[in-house]
Write an enzyme that holds these catalytic residues in place. Sequence first.
Site, short mmCIF file in Angstrom:
data_model
loop_
_atom_site.label_atom_id
_atom_site.label_comp_id
_atom_site.label_asym_id
_atom_site.label_seq_id
_atom_site.Cartn_x
_atom_site.Cartn_y
_atom_site.Cartn_z
N ARG A 192 -0.51 8.46 9.41
CA ARG A 192 -0.33 7.02 9.63
C ARG A 192 0.03 6.30 8.32
O ARG A 192 -0.59 6.52 7.29
CB ARG A 192 -1.64 6.42 10.17
N LEU B 65 -3.99 -1.73 12.55
CA LEU B 65 -4.37 -3.01 13.16
C LEU B 65 -3.19 -3.54 13.96
O LEU B 65 -3.34 -4.11 15.04
CB LEU B 65 -4.81 -4.02 12.09
N ARG C 218 -0.48 8.72 2.04
CA ARG C 218 -1.88 9.10 1.88
C ARG C 218 -2.17 10.60 1.90
O ARG C 218 -3.04 11.08 1.19
CB ARG C 218 -2.64 8.49 3.04
N HIS D 96 -8.77 9.42 3.74
CA HIS D 96 -8.42 8.36 2.79
C HIS D 96 -8.66 8.90 1.39
O HIS D 96 -9.72 9.46 1.12
CB HIS D 96 -9.26 7.11 3.05
N GLU E 278 0.86 -1.19 0.00
CA GLU E 278 0.00 0.00 0.00
C GLU E 278 0.89 1.23 0.00
O GLU E 278 2.12 1.12 0.09
CB GLU E 278 -0.92 0.00 1.22
N HIS F 202 -10.92 9.32 7.54
CA HIS F 202 -10.68 7.88 7.66
C HIS F 202 -10.09 7.48 9.00
O HIS F 202 -10.52 6.50 9.61
CB HIS F 202 -9.74 7.48 6.53
C1 SIN Z 1 -7.20 0.59 2.95
O1 SIN Z 1 -7.51 -0.57 2.72
O2 SIN Z 1 -6.92 1.40 2.08
C2 SIN Z 1 -7.18 1.05 4.37
C3 SIN Z 1 -6.04 0.45 5.06
C4 SIN Z 1 -5.60 1.35 6.17
O3 SIN Z 1 -6.23 2.38 6.39
O4 SIN Z 1 -4.60 1.04 6.81
#
Ligand code: SIN
Length: 532
Positions: A380, A386, A284, A238, A113, A345
């Site tokens: 973040r 998580l 992000r 997000h 990501e 988000h």
């Molecule tokens: C996403 O799936 O884009 C969110 C994952 C995250 O916010 O860590």
Amino acid sequence: MKITSDFLVVGSGIAGLCYALTVAKRGQVALITKRDISTTATRLAQGGIAAVSKADDSFDQHIKDTMEAGAWLPDHEIVRMVVENGPKAIEDLIKWGVNFSRKEDQSYDLTREGGHSQRRIYHSKDETGKEIERALVEAVQAHPNITIYENHVAVDLITEAKVTRRRLKPDRCLGVYVLNRELGQVGTFEAPITVLATGGAGKVYLYTCNPDIATGDGIAMAYRAGATIANMEFMQFHPTTLYHPHAKSFLISEAVRGEGAILRRSDGTAFMENYHPLKDLAPRDIVARAIDHEMKVHGDDCAFLDITHMDSEFIKDRFPHIHETCLSYGIDMTKEPIPVVPAAHYLCGGIKVDSWGETDIDNLFAIGEVSCSGLHGANRLASNSLLEGIVFAQRAAEKSLELASKPIPPCPTIDLWDSGSAKNSDEEVVVAHNWDEIRLCMWNYVGIVRSNKRLTRALRRIQLVQEEITDYYWDFLITPDLIELRNIATVAELIIRCALRRKESRGLHYNIDHLEKDDIHWNQYTLIRKTF
Ligand code: SIN
């Protein structure tokens, strides 16, 4: 009603559930949750959980990615501790029954990501949170020492200073007043150790991909009780939620870009190469601001996320939930780009905690999104939350067990909740109106791009609304909506006050009156505390 337990947990996402499971071996746990146990932000997490496991990856690389995404504001020692605990966190989740996606050769299928220099994200297709929540809920429900109270809304923390009407430094938490949604009654939940795992506050903004429960309750309660709150200006937007009149801010995971999707304008031009060398996989904050800028400059209502160049069977297999949800709105992502806009988000600030999840109120812990642990800094890194939830849950549990093994000073007698002369409200419209006003004001004046003037204007409006809410709060019997309204108003005020204080642009906080990052004066947290 009065309930007594050894450990009191507020919230049932990854952090609350992991904590409950860890301490339950040594005592009785009362776990309260606002709605049903699985209505949490964890359940909606799509992307995954980051942890180093490949030979060509390293803790140092994960640490560097986290520091860089966080605009060098994260606490390096905390980042190291969390990152180094990553492999164990994955192992524990697997032990609790979580199934992560695997490749044909049965090795784990790691995805990527924004901001990650490596593929290091464990996922369960595109519904990682749902799988984690399923496994943890099953474990909690089967545990004889955990009692679950669904539809119970926390109202306020009970502290020794409040009960004894004395000034205490530090104060001590004795439990929580809780509204039983079905009975409409406020009860006392008393425990020597209380843990807030109430999640974030996306509902402070008009557009958010958070669930309806994300109203910043833990932060607002802790602030009212005198805990230090930090870095509230860093609300993460997000970049890609589905833009459709009937979709309620449905998230399009960053993993879609991780697998090759490209952001385009309505005329088809890809634009991220103009903003960052990592292009569509930039952190992000940069991607969200780029989309906002492109929409404003070109007068577009949204941007478009294009993965049509990938094999359609791969897309359907890798992103079944996103594919099906988009199809239900008439968009086939295998054949056409998905219209997307940014939405609130994740809150990187929260209740300030140490490396064990302890707040500055004795016997009160905060873990997960409700806390500001130092991991995220000004922004973040994707899929670090998580991880933070489970690592801090386990550390808070370890510290709680240590505390519980020592003699705890006796608890003074706690008064029952007193509604005084409050009566049933005959004007629910006031609650609905104030709720809408706060969320619109925050979206328009305290959003992705800020200015001193807009922030000052927002503060004036929110303070007016707060006065009205305070009057209303004491005149009428409390309801879940009123509790949440009071909390989002408090959180909105904290976000604005922190944003006004930070005289620079860093990570998620972007102010056109202070465009530069100022490492000399502002490489520090914004701290805020109620004065009594
Ligand atoms: C996403 O799936 O884009 C969110 C994952 C995250 O916010 O860590």
